[in-house]
Design a protein around this motif. Structure first.
Motif, PDB file in Angstrom:
ATOM      1  N   PRO A  44       0.755  -1.285   0.009  1.00  6.07           N
ATOM      2  CA  PRO A  44      -0.025   0.047  -0.084  1.00  6.07           C
ATOM      3  C   PRO A  44       0.869   1.418  -0.171  1.00  6.07           C
ATOM      4  O   PRO A  44       2.069   1.313   0.774  1.00  6.07           O
ATOM      5  CB  PRO A  44      -0.950  -0.110   1.303  1.00  6.07           C
ATOM      6  N   HIS A  45       0.403   1.996  -0.881  1.00  7.62           N
ATOM      7  CA  HIS A  45       1.084   3.635  -0.945  1.00  7.62           C
ATOM      8  C   HIS A  45       0.070   4.694  -0.863  1.00  7.62           C
ATOM      9  O   HIS A  45      -0.979   4.524  -1.695  1.00  7.62           O
ATOM     10  CB  HIS A  45       1.946   3.563  -2.087  1.00  7.62           C
ATOM     11  N   GLN A  46       0.455   5.685  -0.411  1.00  6.58           N
ATOM     12  CA  GLN A  46      -0.127   7.149  -1.162  1.00  6.58           C
ATOM     13  C   GLN A  46       0.427   7.659  -2.179  1.00  6.58           C
ATOM     14  O   GLN A  46       1.588   7.811  -2.042  1.00  6.58           O
ATOM     15  CB  GLN A  46      -0.654   8.223  -0.031  1.00  6.58           C
ATOM     16  N   LEU A  47      -0.195   7.765  -3.126  1.00  8.15           N
ATOM     17  CA  LEU A  47       0.487   8.429  -4.522  1.00  8.15           C
ATOM     18  C   LEU A  47       0.060   9.773  -5.052  1.00  8.15           C
ATOM     19  O   LEU A  47      -1.120  10.083  -4.992  1.00  8.15           O
ATOM     20  CB  LEU A  47       0.237   7.475  -5.571  1.00  8.15           C
ATOM     21  N   GLY A  69      11.078   6.985  -6.768  1.00  8.93           N
ATOM     22  CA  GLY A  69      11.013   5.537  -6.058  1.00  8.93           C
ATOM     23  C   GLY A  69       9.825   4.696  -6.420  1.00  8.93           C
ATOM     24  O   GLY A  69       9.362   3.991  -5.722  1.00  8.93           O
ATOM     25  N   THR A  70       9.272   5.082  -7.667  1.00 12.52           N
ATOM     26  CA  THR A  70       8.101   4.379  -7.993  1.00 12.52           C
ATOM     27  C   THR A  70       8.210   3.838  -9.553  1.00 12.52           C
ATOM     28  O   THR A  70       9.366   4.376 -10.022  1.00 12.52           O
ATOM     29  CB  THR A  70       6.600   5.212  -7.787  1.00 12.52           C
ATOM     30  N   ILE A  71       7.199   3.127  -9.951  1.00 16.31           N
ATOM     31  CA  ILE A  71       7.294   2.915 -11.511  1.00 16.31           C
ATOM     32  C   ILE A  71       7.324   3.944 -12.459  1.00 16.31           C
ATOM     33  O   ILE A  71       7.419   4.004 -13.584  1.00 16.31           O
ATOM     34  CB  ILE A  71       6.404   1.878 -11.973  1.00 16.31           C
ATOM     35  N   TRP A  72       6.910   5.271 -11.893  1.00 12.76           N
ATOM     36  CA  TRP A  72       6.511   6.626 -12.533  1.00 12.76           C
ATOM     37  C   TRP A  72       7.784   7.284 -12.841  1.00 12.76           C
ATOM     38  O   TRP A  72       8.258   8.219 -12.075  1.00 12.76           O
ATOM     39  CB  TRP A  72       5.545   7.342 -12.145  1.00 12.76           C
ATOM     40  N   ALA A 103       2.057  -4.190 -11.632  1.00 13.90           N
ATOM     41  CA  ALA A 103       3.188  -3.475 -10.845  1.00 13.90           C
ATOM     42  C   ALA A 103       2.624  -2.435 -10.076  1.00 13.90           C
ATOM     43  O   ALA A 103       2.907  -2.065  -8.868  1.00 13.90           O
ATOM     44  CB  ALA A 103       3.815  -2.868 -11.924  1.00 13.90           C
ATOM     45  N   ALA A 104       1.267  -1.767 -10.339  1.00 14.39           N
ATOM     46  CA  ALA A 104       0.648  -0.951  -9.533  1.00 14.39           C
ATOM     47  C   ALA A 104      -0.731  -0.597  -9.836  1.00 14.39           C
ATOM     48  O   ALA A 104      -1.309  -1.118 -10.563  1.00 14.39           O
ATOM     49  CB  ALA A 104       1.328   0.668 -10.093  1.00 14.39           C
ATOM     50  N   ALA A 105      -1.677  -0.393  -8.717  1.00 13.28           N
ATOM     51  CA  ALA A 105      -2.912  -0.146  -8.829  1.00 13.28           C
ATOM     52  C   ALA A 105      -3.476   1.157  -8.105  1.00 13.28           C
ATOM     53  O   ALA A 105      -2.703   1.276  -7.236  1.00 13.28           O
ATOM     54  CB  ALA A 105      -3.690  -1.491  -8.156  1.00 13.28           C
ATOM     55  N   LEU A 106      -4.706   1.512  -8.581  1.00 12.88           N
ATOM     56  CA  LEU A 106      -5.193   2.707  -7.908  1.00 12.88           C
ATOM     57  C   LEU A 106      -6.650   2.373  -7.409  1.00 12.88           C
ATOM     58  O   LEU A 106      -7.332   1.791  -8.043  1.00 12.88           O
ATOM     59  CB  LEU A 106      -5.205   3.788  -8.644  1.00 12.88           C
TER      60      LEU A 106
END
Length: 143
Positions: A44-47, A69-72, A103-106
């Motif tokens: 879990p992350h706040q993006l 530090g992310t895939i972006w 890799a990532a989800a929102l």
């Protein structure tokens, strides 16, 4: 579905908007900026998201602000190809089965299914699945 945008991650959206606008005649829609609940590789992350879409179509350009530090992360190429999708989780499982891991989800709310997912392709290009349910919110941004 068919692709509706290509995403490019940039260090400075204002500069990229000016450069691409001038060079390619791209007009930009409303800027998107928000903090979203998400996951990166299942954690879990706040993006803090910051993005803008071109008004020109049919396949739009999305500029995304780099998030260290992310895939972006900014690169010289296209970061992702985005598709509208009625079932993000189901279609995502098809991508996982084809060798494109999640890799990532929102999430709009962690109690709801993800509304956006990025799957990492074998050559590094991400496939982004975006819920068709948010299409009525997104399309006015580039009208």
């Amino acid at each position: 579905g068919s692709p509706y945008h290509v995403g490019i991650v940039v260090p400075d959206i204002d500069q990229a908007m000016e450069t691409y606008g001038r060079l390619f005649g791209v007009e930009w829609g409303q800027r998107l900026g928000s903090t979203m609940a998400g996951e990166l590789d299942g954690v879990p992350h706040q993006l803090d998201l910051d993005a803008v879409y071109s008004k020109n179509g049919p396949v739009r350009i999305e500029l995304c602000k780099e998030i260290p530090g992310t895939i972006w992360t900014a690169s010289a190429g296209i970061h992702h190809i985005g598709f509208w999708c009625d079932d993000v989780v189901g279609a995502g499982q098809g991508l996982i089965d084809a060798g494109y891991p999640l890799a990532a989800a929102l999430f709009m709310d962690r109690s709801q299914p993800r509304f956006m997912a990025l799957h990492r392709g074998p050559q590094g290009l991400f496939v982004e699945l975006v819920s068709s349910a948010i299409r009525p919110f997104m399309e006015p941004l580039w009208a």
